[in-house]
Scaffold this active site. Structure first.
Site, PDB file in Angstrom:
ATOM      1  N   LYS A   8      30.865   9.901   4.172  1.00 45.71           N
ATOM      2  CA  LYS A   8      29.696   9.892   5.056  1.00 45.71           C
ATOM      3  C   LYS A   8      28.772   8.752   4.679  1.00 45.71           C
ATOM      4  O   LYS A   8      28.473   8.633   3.486  1.00 45.71           O
ATOM      5  CB  LYS A   8      28.969  11.236   4.907  1.00 45.71           C
ATOM      6  CG  LYS A   8      27.721  11.368   5.728  1.00 45.71           C
ATOM      7  CD  LYS A   8      27.047  12.686   5.436  1.00 45.71           C
ATOM      8  CE  LYS A   8      25.722  12.732   6.148  1.00 45.71           C
ATOM      9  NZ  LYS A   8      24.909  13.846   5.752  1.00 45.71           N
ATOM     10  N   LYS A  10      29.111  10.618  -0.307  1.00 43.48           N
ATOM     11  CA  LYS A  10      27.987  10.527   0.626  1.00 43.48           C
ATOM     12  C   LYS A  10      27.057   9.432   0.127  1.00 43.48           C
ATOM     13  O   LYS A  10      26.538   9.493  -0.993  1.00 43.48           O
ATOM     14  CB  LYS A  10      27.246  11.860   0.693  1.00 43.48           C
ATOM     15  CG  LYS A  10      26.006  11.795   1.581  1.00 43.48           C
ATOM     16  CD  LYS A  10      25.379  13.156   1.806  1.00 43.48           C
ATOM     17  CE  LYS A  10      24.117  13.021   2.624  1.00 43.48           C
ATOM     18  NZ  LYS A  10      23.469  14.317   2.873  1.00 43.48           N
TER      19      LYS A  10
HETATM   20  C1  PBG Z   1      20.911  16.273   4.035  1.00 42.53           C
HETATM   21  C2  PBG Z   1      21.758  15.828   5.163  1.00 42.53           C
HETATM   22  C3  PBG Z   1      21.612  14.623   5.850  1.00 42.53           C
HETATM   23  C4  PBG Z   1      22.574  14.596   6.845  1.00 42.53           C
HETATM   24  C5  PBG Z   1      23.294  15.777   6.755  1.00 42.53           C
HETATM   25  N1  PBG Z   1      22.789  16.525   5.698  1.00 42.53           N
HETATM   26  C6  PBG Z   1      20.603  13.556   5.677  1.00 42.53           C
HETATM   27  C7  PBG Z   1      20.209  13.136   4.346  1.00 42.53           C
HETATM   28  O1  PBG Z   1      21.003  13.141   3.401  1.00 42.53           O
HETATM   29  O2  PBG Z   1      19.052  12.773   4.207  1.00 42.53           O
HETATM   30  C8  PBG Z   1      22.727  13.467   7.820  1.00 42.53           C
HETATM   31  C9  PBG Z   1      23.562  13.693   9.017  1.00 42.53           C
HETATM   32  C10 PBG Z   1      23.334  12.712  10.099  1.00 42.53           C
HETATM   33  O3  PBG Z   1      22.627  11.692   9.952  1.00 42.53           O
HETATM   34  O4  PBG Z   1      23.874  12.952  11.182  1.00 42.53           O
HETATM   35  N2  PBG Z   1      21.397  17.270   3.240  1.00 42.53           N
END
Ligand code: PBG
Length: 350
Positions: free
Chosen positions: A268, A215
């Site tokens: 991601k 991620k």
């Molecule tokens: C945070 C989380 C995020 C997303 C899913 N879980 C954002 C972040 O890491 O700040 C993003 C998903 C999306 O943008 O559709 N735990």
């Protein structure tokens, strides 16, 4: 013997000791839709999609999200309607994120562990109503944290091992209330193993884990943070999410999540990270998922709304590119739109 490089228009072949010039005609295999169907290499099926939704505490609530066109914060009753619509189209897996009111957010995020919290109540109801549907949870502190970080914060530092304890408690509560797959999105080190052990100990050996494995610290999460009002209050997420300048490092994350007992691994965001998806496909014994995140979806919608391209053409091209790169599973806000496109273009005889 072929004496020309692959892709050349003309090749010389030697046949019965004579040189013959052959014109390569790749267009022959594209001459009509039946032939194109025969040579088709990839086509994302709606069963491979995951539809993320934002759950509100009030069962009848429905709120638009300004930066995420056509997506809503929904109460349980509307979530049920969406699931009924999606499953008729072959989309059978859903990811739920809780929209927590500001007044419940604290620096220690204890609301996440409140046993009668609406997120746990909702999954219990949903699982009773839809036993055959797959539900994926979210595990991270940011929806519940007044700091807007995925872990506990102390003097500006995101604490790793202290956070693991809370995450594993969340995992057990989510498993207990019925989630089929848990989705740790926090990027703390060691969380998969820590959670797996806690789940096994509490008798939830059958609950799966989809690790947000690679991620990246991405600008593409903006609309999601609007949806949950969860943007970090200070600093950024670069001490735990990956640097977008790195590729090989993702394989270290992959190795550790495999060893720690993940059942699925996720990349991601998706579209800017097709190289990582391809690396995962080649190196992972586990199914690979890619999260086509909020900013990626919003770009498609807003581009189409501004006349740059047609949404129902750009959207399936995008999602199939992610699939072609090697993602078995695609998590996307466009899941229902895609399934409609799939039905109209590939299921209806033509
Ligand atoms: C945070 C989380 C995020 C997303 C899913 N879980 C954002 C972040 O890491 O700040 C993003 C998903 C999306 O943008 O559709 N735990």
């Amino acid at each position: 013997m072929v004496v020309a490089t692959h892709g050349a228009e003309k090749v010389t072949i030697q046949c019965l000791k004579k040189n013959i010039i052959v014109m390569i005609r790749t267009r022959r295999n594209r001459k009509n839709s039946a032939v194109r169907g025969l040579i088709r290499e990839h086509l994302l099926h709606p069963n491979k999609l995951v539809y993320p939704m934002f759950l509100m505490e009030d069962d009848d609530a429905k709120e638009a999200i300004k930066t995420l066109p056509n997506q809503f914060r929904l109460g349980l009753n509307h979530i049920v309607t969406e699931i009924e619509k999606a499953t008729k189209l072959g989309v059978n897996t859903f990811m739920l994120f809780p929209v927590v009111e500001e007044k419940y957010k604290t620096s220690t995020a204890e609301y996440a562990l409140k046993e009668d919290m609406f997120y746990y109540r909702a999954i219990k109801t949903l699982k009773l109503k839809f036993p055959e549907v797959c539900f994926i949870s979210d595990i991270a502190l940011d929806p519940y944290s007044s700091d807007g970080h995925d872990g506990l914060v102390k003097d500006g530092e995101i604490l790793n091992d202290e956070t693991l304890v809370v995450l594993s408690q969340m995992a057990v509560l989510q498993a207990k209330n019925g989630f089929d797959i848990l989705g740790p999105s926090d990027m703390m080190d060691g969380r998969i193993g820590h959670m797996r052990e806690a789940l096994n100990k509490e008798g939830f050996g059958n609950t799966s884990i989809m690790s947000y494995c690679a991620k990246y610290a991405s600008a593409m999460y903006g609309p999601f943070r609007d949806a949950l009002e969860s943007a970090p209050k200070s600093g950024d997420k670069k001490t735990y999410q990956m640097d977008f300048l790195n590729r090989t490092e993702a394989l270290r994350e992959l190795d550790s999540d495999i060893l720690e007992g993940a059942d699925f691994v996720m990349v991601k965001p998706a579209l800017h990270y097709l190289d990582i998806i391809s690396d995962f496909k080649q190196n992972s014994p586990l199914p690979v998922a890619a999260y086509h995140v909020s900013g990626e979806y919003a770009m498609l919608r807003m581009g189409a709304d501004n006349g740059l391209f047609a949404y129902d053409k750009a959207m399936p091209e995008t999602l199939n590119a992610i699939h072609r790169a090697g993602s078995d599973i695609v998590i996307t806000y466009a899941a229902i739109d895609y399934a409609v496109w799939f039905r109209d273009n590939y299921l209806a005889p033509n």
